[in-house]
Design a protein around this motif. Sequence first.
Motif, PDB file in Angstrom:
ATOM      1  N   LEU A 173     -11.537 -12.198 -55.253  1.00  0.00           N
ATOM      2  CA  LEU A 173     -10.842 -12.042 -53.978  1.00  0.00           C
ATOM      3  C   LEU A 173      -9.802 -10.933 -54.061  1.00  0.00           C
ATOM      4  O   LEU A 173      -9.601 -10.179 -53.101  1.00  0.00           O
ATOM      5  N   ASN A 174      -9.142 -10.825 -55.196  1.00  0.00           N
ATOM      6  CA  ASN A 174      -8.168  -9.746 -55.371  1.00  0.00           C
ATOM      7  C   ASN A 174      -8.839  -8.375 -55.327  1.00  0.00           C
ATOM      8  O   ASN A 174      -8.266  -7.409 -54.830  1.00  0.00           O
ATOM      9  N   LYS A 175     -10.076  -8.321 -55.805  1.00  0.00           N
ATOM     10  CA  LYS A 175     -10.806  -7.045 -55.859  1.00  0.00           C
ATOM     11  C   LYS A 175     -11.364  -6.628 -54.505  1.00  0.00           C
ATOM     12  O   LYS A 175     -11.316  -5.438 -54.141  1.00  0.00           O
ATOM     13  N   ILE A 176     -11.875  -7.573 -53.728  1.00  0.00           N
ATOM     14  CA  ILE A 176     -12.631  -7.194 -52.528  1.00  0.00           C
ATOM     15  C   ILE A 176     -11.800  -7.216 -51.252  1.00  0.00           C
ATOM     16  O   ILE A 176     -12.222  -6.637 -50.241  1.00  0.00           O
ATOM     17  N   THR A 177     -10.640  -7.849 -51.247  1.00  0.00           N
ATOM     18  CA  THR A 177      -9.842  -7.901 -50.019  1.00  0.00           C
ATOM     19  C   THR A 177      -8.942  -6.689 -49.902  1.00  0.00           C
ATOM     20  O   THR A 177      -8.570  -6.073 -50.903  1.00  0.00           O
ATOM     21  N   THR A 178      -8.572  -6.357 -48.705  1.00  0.00           N
ATOM     22  CA  THR A 178      -7.760  -5.150 -48.492  1.00  0.00           C
ATOM     23  C   THR A 178      -6.306  -5.349 -48.917  1.00  0.00           C
ATOM     24  O   THR A 178      -5.621  -4.381 -49.240  1.00  0.00           O
ATOM     25  N   THR A 179      -5.849  -6.587 -48.926  1.00  0.00           N
ATOM     26  CA  THR A 179      -4.447  -6.857 -49.264  1.00  0.00           C
ATOM     27  C   THR A 179      -4.270  -7.437 -50.663  1.00  0.00           C
ATOM     28  O   THR A 179      -3.146  -7.673 -51.101  1.00  0.00           O
ATOM     29  N   GLY A 180      -5.377  -7.678 -51.389  1.00  0.00           N
ATOM     30  CA  GLY A 180      -5.286  -8.293 -52.701  1.00  0.00           C
ATOM     31  C   GLY A 180      -5.078  -9.796 -52.593  1.00  0.00           C
ATOM     32  O   GLY A 180      -4.882 -10.349 -51.505  1.00  0.00           O
ATOM     33  N   PHE A 181      -5.143 -10.458 -53.735  1.00  0.00           N
ATOM     34  CA  PHE A 181      -5.009 -11.915 -53.742  1.00  0.00           C
ATOM     35  C   PHE A 181      -4.402 -12.367 -55.049  1.00  0.00           C
ATOM     36  O   PHE A 181      -4.772 -11.895 -56.113  1.00  0.00           O
ATOM     37  N   SER A 182      -3.460 -13.292 -54.972  1.00  0.00           N
ATOM     38  CA  SER A 182      -2.916 -13.948 -56.159  1.00  0.00           C
ATOM     39  C   SER A 182      -2.651 -15.403 -55.804  1.00  0.00           C
ATOM     40  O   SER A 182      -2.174 -15.713 -54.708  1.00  0.00           O
ATOM     41  N   HIS A 183      -2.946 -16.299 -56.733  1.00  0.00           N
ATOM     42  CA  HIS A 183      -2.924 -17.724 -56.398  1.00  0.00           C
ATOM     43  C   HIS A 183      -1.512 -18.231 -56.127  1.00  0.00           C
ATOM     44  O   HIS A 183      -1.338 -19.171 -55.346  1.00  0.00           O
ATOM     45  N   ASN A 184      -0.494 -17.639 -56.742  1.00  0.00           N
ATOM     46  CA  ASN A 184       0.874 -18.112 -56.487  1.00  0.00           C
ATOM     47  C   ASN A 184       1.314 -17.788 -55.064  1.00  0.00           C
ATOM     48  O   ASN A 184       1.954 -18.613 -54.394  1.00  0.00           O
ATOM     49  N   VAL A 185       0.956 -16.604 -54.592  1.00  0.00           N
ATOM     50  CA  VAL A 185       1.268 -16.234 -53.207  1.00  0.00           C
ATOM     51  C   VAL A 185       0.490 -17.121 -52.243  1.00  0.00           C
ATOM     52  O   VAL A 185       1.026 -17.584 -51.226  1.00  0.00           O
TER      53      VAL A 185
END
Length: 333
Positions: free
Chosen positions: A122-134
């Motif tokens: 999800l972090n790779k393919i989304t435009t805003t990135g992804f992190s589980h803590n956020v």
Amino acid sequence: MKVREYQESLEEKILSPYATLSKNTKGRQKPEQKCDVRTEFQRDRDRIIHSKSFRRLKHKTQVFISPEGDHYRTRLTHALEVAQIARTIARALRLNEDLTEAIALGHDLGHTPFGHAGEDILNKITTTGFSHNVQSLRVVDFLEGEDGLNLTFEVRDGILNHVWGRTPATLEGRVVQFADRIAYINHDIDDAMRAGILKEDDLPKDCLKILGFSKRERINTLIRDIIKNSMDKPEISMSEDVFYAMQTLRSFMFENVYIGSEAKKDESKAKYIIQALYEYFMSNCDALPDDVKKNIDRFGKEQAIVDYIAGMTDRYAMRKFYELFLPSPWNKL
């Protein structure tokens, strides 16, 4: 005197001057009338435990994807082990146990299906990135219930900042950082041995001489070292040799379990499922559930879809993939 007020007065008498008193919370984003019985941090803990996101953790990967065995850890059992370790440390240091427990139980609410494999894709393919803590903070702020859980600042801060490299505003949040690492290193060793990926003789001997030769001994050493080095201090820390041993053991786990081991052989498939679901829903919003469609107006299409996918359990993600991409047998006579 109300029960809550009595509890608050006890905190003032028995907790460390470095502890976070519940009556001194910076409050909630939306003001609420206080409970007669529970302190503010107790209320937060209870809201997390009763949330759907917390219940879904029982079917989310810790290390082994969608494990069939009854004794492998999931995100739920991980959260419980973190809470137990964190509470032990907090009690010994006379910090606020309720705040510590609430942060520990809520720290992984935003984790994706398939563990860090889901987070990475999800972090790779989304435009805003992804992190589980956020994402965990998004869960408690917006996605649970009608409009989030409206938790206190201190619990929200601890959830957001539980990952290493960030600095929680409270010592209780810092305790959870350490407890998270202590828990996953040791229970992941236990699970890897159960799976036959590791043997006791594989573990680095220099680390075991410092920390102990069993899970019980290692956890005990790590907890005691934190208590010894943090007692009556405005910081949470370890001695250099114990911290080094813990970090070395963690590096060993990355080299031998977390990356490229038998436990991770299906990660590429898991990532494929997540990416396929993301791309499908980005092109077919009509296929989204009604409650997710409502969030498109609120958060935007991509964020609503990411929230939906991140909230899935392993088995729900696989079932949805099967439903969307695999043919069903013809069953009409």
